[in-house]
Scaffold this motif. Structure first.
Motif, PDB file in Angstrom:
ATOM      1  N   LEU A   5      -8.372 -24.562  11.827  1.00 24.30           N
ATOM      2  CA  LEU A   5      -7.703 -25.222  10.704  1.00 24.30           C
ATOM      3  C   LEU A   5      -8.525 -25.026   9.425  1.00 24.30           C
ATOM      4  O   LEU A   5      -9.753 -25.093   9.469  1.00 24.30           O
ATOM      5  N   HIS A   6      -7.839 -24.823   8.318  1.00 25.14           N
ATOM      6  CA  HIS A   6      -8.527 -24.756   7.027  1.00 25.14           C
ATOM      7  C   HIS A   6      -7.620 -25.286   5.929  1.00 25.14           C
ATOM      8  O   HIS A   6      -6.394 -25.388   6.113  1.00 25.14           O
ATOM      9  N   ARG A   7      -8.234 -25.576   4.787  1.00 29.25           N
ATOM     10  CA  ARG A   7      -7.501 -26.063   3.607  1.00 29.25           C
ATOM     11  C   ARG A   7      -8.265 -25.644   2.365  1.00 29.25           C
ATOM     12  O   ARG A   7      -9.475 -25.876   2.270  1.00 29.25           O
ATOM     13  N   VAL A   8      -7.554 -25.040   1.417  1.00 26.50           N
ATOM     14  CA  VAL A   8      -8.148 -24.811   0.096  1.00 26.50           C
ATOM     15  C   VAL A   8      -7.148 -25.265  -0.967  1.00 26.50           C
ATOM     16  O   VAL A   8      -5.941 -25.371  -0.707  1.00 26.50           O
ATOM     17  N   GLY A   9      -7.662 -25.525  -2.160  1.00 28.28           N
ATOM     18  CA  GLY A   9      -6.833 -25.836  -3.314  1.00 28.28           C
ATOM     19  C   GLY A   9      -6.996 -24.718  -4.331  1.00 28.28           C
ATOM     20  O   GLY A   9      -8.116 -24.425  -4.744  1.00 28.28           O
ATOM     21  N   ILE A  96      -1.976 -26.438  -2.811  1.00 28.49           N
ATOM     22  CA  ILE A  96      -2.731 -26.750  -1.595  1.00 28.49           C
ATOM     23  C   ILE A  96      -2.262 -25.812  -0.486  1.00 28.49           C
ATOM     24  O   ILE A  96      -1.059 -25.711  -0.206  1.00 28.49           O
ATOM     25  N   LEU A  98      -2.523 -25.113   3.426  1.00 29.62           N
ATOM     26  CA  LEU A  98      -2.933 -25.575   4.761  1.00 29.62           C
ATOM     27  C   LEU A  98      -2.742 -24.415   5.726  1.00 29.62           C
ATOM     28  O   LEU A  98      -1.646 -23.862   5.847  1.00 29.62           O
ATOM     29  N   PHE A  99      -3.814 -24.088   6.408  1.00 28.90           N
ATOM     30  CA  PHE A  99      -3.854 -22.908   7.277  1.00 28.90           C
ATOM     31  C   PHE A  99      -4.105 -23.327   8.723  1.00 28.90           C
ATOM     32  O   PHE A  99      -4.969 -24.166   8.985  1.00 28.90           O
ATOM     33  N   LYS A 100      -3.342 -22.726   9.637  1.00 27.46           N
ATOM     34  CA  LYS A 100      -3.588 -22.949  11.074  1.00 27.46           C
ATOM     35  C   LYS A 100      -3.531 -21.612  11.806  1.00 27.46           C
ATOM     36  O   LYS A 100      -2.561 -20.864  11.652  1.00 27.46           O
ATOM     37  N   ALA A 119     -12.414 -18.877   6.762  1.00 26.72           N
ATOM     38  CA  ALA A 119     -12.763 -19.688   5.579  1.00 26.72           C
ATOM     39  C   ALA A 119     -13.134 -18.792   4.406  1.00 26.72           C
ATOM     40  O   ALA A 119     -12.709 -19.026   3.271  1.00 26.72           O
ATOM     41  N   MET A 123     -11.169 -18.331   0.780  1.00 28.71           N
ATOM     42  CA  MET A 123     -11.833 -18.383  -0.538  1.00 28.71           C
ATOM     43  C   MET A 123     -11.532 -17.111  -1.328  1.00 28.71           C
ATOM     44  O   MET A 123     -11.430 -17.141  -2.564  1.00 28.71           O
TER      45      MET A 123
END
Lengths: 147, 147
Positions: A5-9, A96, A98-100, A119, A123
């Motif tokens: 799981l990851h999350r970036v803005g 936003i 959201l990555f899975k 990750a 970025m």
């Protein structure tokens, strides 16, 4: 089954640029790997290649500016049959992401590696949209040796 | 229960420098947050503080140059009771760091965020050992806003 799981803005006015970077060969080549070919439309297969090998992803779903989903149809054994799911939403000045990466059979060491590497590529996606320049392979961020 | 997994390879002759960066207040302050206090010995509690808040970690286990384990005893609800496990091993010129943040109850959005943020802090740890300079809070890599 275990997931990455990851999350970036991403600082951008709307999700359109991120969506474009996930749904066009040119966009994908701007953050993941220079060597991206194939069809990025629903039902198509995208071929991602890196110096050590690569992955073929079948495009399962695309909801403009909201969601993209791929299934791995060729690549390392650990990746075969797993799915990559992207969800986008706007929050003020940021998109936003959201990555899975779902459906790993076991939390093997290679999964640890791929989690960290994803990750750095997220970025790279953020940088591509914010600055116009990502860090796709072979100019990717190295987290170990070789990777 | 779901876990955050990561792996980096740190170029260094032996695991000693990575182990030191995980088991001393000075070392921890060099890659995670400037504001690190408390006792980093087994049974002690380390207090990590960031602009938005922080975590207290009880040191559960230390095996020199091989393993470090912490339990979260104070912090956000989602972190309470979770464990952070570090495994080190030497592979030629690199120390391989296997990281697990285990025991999350649900794969909430905050977990996605923490997964990406941990990756950037592991890269900070790698940089600290390889170059002498990490990117601890408040000079950390920003993945969203604020984070």
């Amino acid at each position: 089954m275990v997931d990455i799981l990851h999350r970036v803005g991403v600082k951008t006015d709307s999700p359109e640029k991120v969506y474009e970077a996930l749904t066009t060969i040119h966009g994908l080549a701007g953050w993941w790997t220079d060597d991206t070919k194939g069809s990025a439309d629903v039902g198509g297969v995208i071929e991602f290649r890196f110096p050590p090998g690569g992955f073929d992803m079948k495009v399962i779903d695309q909801q403009p500016s909201e969601r993209v989903s791929w299934k791995v149809v060729n690549g390392p054994d650990e990746w075969l049959g797993t799915t990559i799911d992207w969800q986008l939403r706007q929050d003020g000045e940021h998109t936003i992401v959201l990555f899975k990466h779902e459906g790993w059979k076991e939390p093997v060491e290679f999964m640890h590696h791929c989690s960290t590497k994803w990750a750095t590529y997220l970025m790279s996606l953020k940088s591509l949209v914010e600055t116009g320049t990502g860090a796709p392979s072979p100019r990717d961020v190295h987290i170990a040796f070789p990777d």
